[in-house]
Scaffold this motif. Structure first.
Motif, PDB file in Angstrom:
ATOM      1  N   THR A   1      36.664 -19.579  81.059  1.00 19.01           N
ATOM      2  CA  THR A   1      36.223 -18.927  79.839  1.00 19.01           C
ATOM      3  C   THR A   1      37.096 -17.713  79.610  1.00 19.01           C
ATOM      4  O   THR A   1      37.312 -16.912  80.506  1.00 19.01           O
ATOM      5  CB  THR A   1      34.750 -18.489  79.952  1.00 19.01           C
ATOM      6  OG1 THR A   1      33.961 -19.630  80.195  1.00 19.01           O
ATOM      7  CG2 THR A   1      34.289 -17.826  78.694  1.00 19.01           C
ATOM      8  N   SER A   2      37.576 -17.597  78.400  1.00 23.40           N
ATOM      9  CA  SER A   2      38.405 -16.459  78.057  1.00 23.40           C
ATOM     10  C   SER A   2      37.552 -15.207  77.957  1.00 23.40           C
ATOM     11  O   SER A   2      36.351 -15.261  77.717  1.00 23.40           O
ATOM     12  CB  SER A   2      39.098 -16.726  76.724  1.00 23.40           C
ATOM     13  OG  SER A   2      39.786 -15.587  76.303  1.00 23.40           O
ATOM     14  N   HIS A   3      38.200 -14.098  78.117  1.00 24.83           N
ATOM     15  CA  HIS A   3      37.587 -12.785  77.960  1.00 24.83           C
ATOM     16  C   HIS A   3      37.273 -12.513  76.491  1.00 24.83           C
ATOM     17  O   HIS A   3      36.478 -11.655  76.160  1.00 24.83           O
ATOM     18  CB  HIS A   3      38.589 -11.760  78.489  1.00 24.83           C
ATOM     19  CG  HIS A   3      38.023 -10.415  78.751  1.00 24.83           C
ATOM     20  ND1 HIS A   3      38.817  -9.329  78.974  1.00 24.83           N
ATOM     21  CD2 HIS A   3      36.772  -9.946  78.840  1.00 24.83           C
ATOM     22  CE1 HIS A   3      38.084  -8.256  79.186  1.00 24.83           C
ATOM     23  NE2 HIS A   3      36.827  -8.608  79.103  1.00 24.83           N
ATOM     24  N   LEU A   4      37.905 -13.292  75.610  1.00 26.56           N
ATOM     25  CA  LEU A   4      37.819 -13.052  74.176  1.00 26.56           C
ATOM     26  C   LEU A   4      37.549 -14.353  73.433  1.00 26.56           C
ATOM     27  O   LEU A   4      38.205 -15.362  73.688  1.00 26.56           O
ATOM     28  CB  LEU A   4      39.149 -12.448  73.698  1.00 26.56           C
ATOM     29  CG  LEU A   4      39.335 -12.206  72.212  1.00 26.56           C
ATOM     30  CD1 LEU A   4      38.365 -11.142  71.710  1.00 26.56           C
ATOM     31  CD2 LEU A   4      40.768 -11.787  71.953  1.00 26.56           C
ATOM     32  N   THR A   5      36.575 -14.319  72.532  1.00 30.05           N
ATOM     33  CA  THR A   5      36.290 -15.477  71.686  1.00 30.05           C
ATOM     34  C   THR A   5      36.170 -15.020  70.245  1.00 30.05           C
ATOM     35  O   THR A   5      35.967 -13.844  69.959  1.00 30.05           O
ATOM     36  CB  THR A   5      34.978 -16.183  72.098  1.00 30.05           C
ATOM     37  OG1 THR A   5      33.908 -15.237  72.079  1.00 30.05           O
ATOM     38  CG2 THR A   5      35.093 -16.805  73.486  1.00 30.05           C
ATOM     39  N   THR A   6      36.296 -15.997  69.340  1.00 29.46           N
ATOM     40  CA  THR A   6      36.110 -15.733  67.929  1.00 29.46           C
ATOM     41  C   THR A   6      35.399 -16.916  67.297  1.00 29.46           C
ATOM     42  O   THR A   6      35.349 -18.013  67.870  1.00 29.46           O
ATOM     43  CB  THR A   6      37.453 -15.454  67.210  1.00 29.46           C
ATOM     44  OG1 THR A   6      37.180 -15.023  65.882  1.00 29.46           O
ATOM     45  CG2 THR A   6      38.361 -16.656  67.220  1.00 29.46           C
ATOM     46  N   HIS A   7      34.831 -16.681  66.142  1.00 30.34           N
ATOM     47  CA  HIS A   7      34.156 -17.719  65.363  1.00 30.34           C
ATOM     48  C   HIS A   7      34.435 -17.393  63.903  1.00 30.34           C
ATOM     49  O   HIS A   7      34.113 -16.305  63.442  1.00 30.34           O
ATOM     50  CB  HIS A   7      32.658 -17.703  65.650  1.00 30.34           C
ATOM     51  CG  HIS A   7      31.911 -18.828  65.028  1.00 30.34           C
ATOM     52  ND1 HIS A   7      30.550 -18.766  64.819  1.00 30.34           N
ATOM     53  CD2 HIS A   7      32.300 -20.047  64.584  1.00 30.34           C
ATOM     54  CE1 HIS A   7      30.147 -19.905  64.263  1.00 30.34           C
ATOM     55  NE2 HIS A   7      31.195 -20.689  64.110  1.00 30.34           N
ATOM     56  N   VAL A   8      35.049 -18.334  63.184  1.00 28.34           N
ATOM     57  CA  VAL A   8      35.410 -18.104  61.789  1.00 28.34           C
ATOM     58  C   VAL A   8      34.537 -18.980  60.895  1.00 28.34           C
ATOM     59  O   VAL A   8      34.488 -20.202  61.078  1.00 28.34           O
ATOM     60  CB  VAL A   8      36.904 -18.400  61.531  1.00 28.34           C
ATOM     61  CG1 VAL A   8      37.263 -18.083  60.085  1.00 28.34           C
ATOM     62  CG2 VAL A   8      37.785 -17.603  62.491  1.00 28.34           C
ATOM     63  N   LEU A   9      33.849 -18.337  59.959  1.00 28.19           N
ATOM     64  CA  LEU A   9      33.022 -19.048  58.988  1.00 28.19           C
ATOM     65  C   LEU A   9      33.598 -18.841  57.597  1.00 28.19           C
ATOM     66  O   LEU A   9      33.901 -17.714  57.205  1.00 28.19           O
ATOM     67  CB  LEU A   9      31.581 -18.551  59.031  1.00 28.19           C
ATOM     68  CG  LEU A   9      30.826 -18.828  60.326  1.00 28.19           C
ATOM     69  CD1 LEU A   9      29.474 -18.139  60.311  1.00 28.19           C
ATOM     70  CD2 LEU A   9      30.662 -20.322  60.533  1.00 28.19           C
ATOM     71  N   ASP A  10      33.756 -19.934  56.868  1.00 28.99           N
ATOM     72  CA  ASP A  10      34.225 -19.890  55.487  1.00 28.99           C
ATOM     73  C   ASP A  10      32.991 -19.705  54.611  1.00 28.99           C
ATOM     74  O   ASP A  10      32.238 -20.645  54.371  1.00 28.99           O
ATOM     75  CB  ASP A  10      34.965 -21.181  55.148  1.00 28.99           C
ATOM     76  CG  ASP A  10      35.604 -21.162  53.772  1.00 28.99           C
ATOM     77  OD1 ASP A  10      35.093 -20.437  52.886  1.00 28.99           O
ATOM     78  OD2 ASP A  10      36.598 -21.883  53.579  1.00 28.99           O
ATOM     79  N   THR A  11      32.780 -18.490  54.142  1.00 23.71           N
ATOM     80  CA  THR A  11      31.565 -18.200  53.377  1.00 23.71           C
ATOM     81  C   THR A  11      31.602 -18.811  51.978  1.00 23.71           C
ATOM     82  O   THR A  11      30.563 -18.972  51.349  1.00 23.71           O
ATOM     83  CB  THR A  11      31.314 -16.683  53.275  1.00 23.71           C
ATOM     84  OG1 THR A  11      32.428 -16.067  52.635  1.00 23.71           O
ATOM     85  CG2 THR A  11      31.098 -16.088  54.660  1.00 23.71           C
ATOM     86  N   ALA A  12      32.796 -19.174  51.491  1.00 19.12           N
ATOM     87  CA  ALA A  12      32.893 -19.812  50.174  1.00 19.12           C
ATOM     88  C   ALA A  12      32.374 -21.248  50.208  1.00 19.12           C
ATOM     89  O   ALA A  12      31.834 -21.745  49.231  1.00 19.12           O
ATOM     90  CB  ALA A  12      34.334 -19.794  49.674  1.00 19.12           C
TER      91      ALA A  12
END
Length: 121
Positions: free
Chosen positions: A2-13
């Motif tokens: 598991t990385s020390h850093l994660t992200t999650h991208v949501l397209d709100t459009a």
């Protein structure tokens, strides 16, 4: 791993996860703490079908970093005009005296003409 850093991208459009968004992790230029990585790319990848990405090593040294989201490429692949060809988020990683550091999660809420980010958990 598991990385020390994660992200999650949501397209709100669209109200859906943003799959296949390119993301680049780098040391922030001018940060003497991470001088060896200052401006240098540490890792890169793309969000999965759920808009998620675990990026970088298991541990990041204390310092200032950037995550650059390649949003222009994401929107171009969908035939959508955007104001932001990329979005760079700069953040600080802190490490305790005992060498421990908590997980860092940097989500991005995205639309063609606006974005928002926050310190996730």
């Amino acid at each position: 791993m598991t990385s020390h850093l994660t992200t999650h991208v949501l397209d709100t459009a669209t109200g859906a996860p943003a799959a296949s968004v390119g993301v680049v992790l780098a040391g922030a230029s001018g940060d003497s703490v991470v001088a060896e990585t200052s401006g240098a790319i540490i890792a890169h990848g793309a969000t999965d079908a759920d808009g998620r990405l675990s990026i970088g090593p298991e541990h990041l040294p204390a310092g200032t970093y950037t995550l650059t989201f390649l949003t222009g490429e994401y929107f171009a692949a969908r035939g959508v005009e955007t104001f932001y060809p990329f979005i760079t988020v700069t953040f600080i990683v802190e490490v305790a005296d005992d060498g421990s550091s908590r997980h860092y999660h940097v989500p991005l809420l995205l639309s063609p003409f606006a974005f928002s980010t926050y310190r996730g958990s």
